[in-house]
Design a protein around this motif. Structure first.
Motif: not given
Ligand SMILES: N[C@@H](CCC(=O)N[C@@H](CS)C(=O)NCC(=O)O)C(=O)O
Length: 235
Positions: A135-147
């Protein structure tokens, strides 16, 4: 906007709960003063049982006598009710994306983490930790997307702390404790470099220093829970 001196703002919590920590983080960011009542989760107060009859869980925010339950609902209530910087972005699409990742953190990281805490054996716990790592691996993409487009991959909120940062920030002491407890480096500079940098940057904030639990205390608390569960103690 509320938050005046006449407002009664009370938080029912437990020191070890990340769900409670995120409410404390939001209050700190907004500069809201509140009364805090520590709950004994093995002997819950009448006020807690009356205020959250469905889940009987902390956190509960009681604002001018009216209870609000569920940490993410409370965060959104705080954002809509009290003055100060908004936690959620103003743009509706960005708000939706932030809510998506905040829900993802609770469902895909928080839920297996809770299962890991309830595991009877170290092997069972290691299986749940694997799910959290994915899940943390997918969240890395979330941080890229949000910021993205906000001046660097600093926080989910862009240059400053936002809603997702508060939700994830509440897990920071547990992320550090996992390294001590099981050797799991969930935010690893090699695997998830943005989150590893986020972890460092979040920890440096005055906000984090003021609100987050001491990691040694979380390690000790976690070991006690593991021991109870291994012994089959249910209450
Ligand atoms: N989904 C809830 C989870 C809250 C929760 O699980 N709280 C725990 C403490 S970490 C609790 O009060 N559990 C009640 C109990 O142990 O009986 C939220 O986001 O507020």
């Amino acid at each position: 906007m509320a938050g005046g001196v006449a407002d009664e703002v009370k938080l029912l919590g437990h020191w070890g709960s990340p769900f409670v920590t995120r409410v404390k983080l939001a209050f700190h960011l907004k500069g809201v003063s509140y009364e805090y009542a520590e709950e004994d989760l093995h002997n819950k107060s009448e006020l807690l049982l009356r205020s959250n009859p469905v889940h009987k869980a902390v956190p509960v925010l009681i604002h001018n006598g009216r209870p609000i339950c569920e940490s993410q609902v409370i965060l959104q209530y705080i954002d809509e009710t009290f003055d100060g910087n908004l936690l959620l972005p103003a743009d509706p699409h960005e708000r939706a994306v932030a809510r998506f990742w905040a829900a993802y953190i609770d469902n895909e990281m928080g839920a297996p983490w809770e299962k890991a805490y309830r595991a009877r054996t170290a092997e069972e716990r290691a299986e749940w930790m694997k799910q959290i790592v994915a899940a943390v691996d997918a969240l890395e993409g979330g941080l890229r997307e949000c910021s993205k487009g906000k001046g660097g991959f600093f926080f989910f909120g862009g240059g400053g702390v936002g809603y997702v940062d508060v939700v994830l920030g509440s897990l920071v002491p547990y992320v550090h404790a996992a390294v001590v407890l099981s050797g799991d480096r969930l935010f690893d500079a090699g695997r998830t470099p943005l989150l590893a940098a986020w972890l460092e940057r979040f920890g440096e904030l005055d906000l984090a220093k003021a609100v987050l639990q001491d990691v040694d205390k979380v390690v000790e608390y976690s070991r006690a829970i593991y021991a109870r569960n291994a012994a089959g103690v249910t209450s």
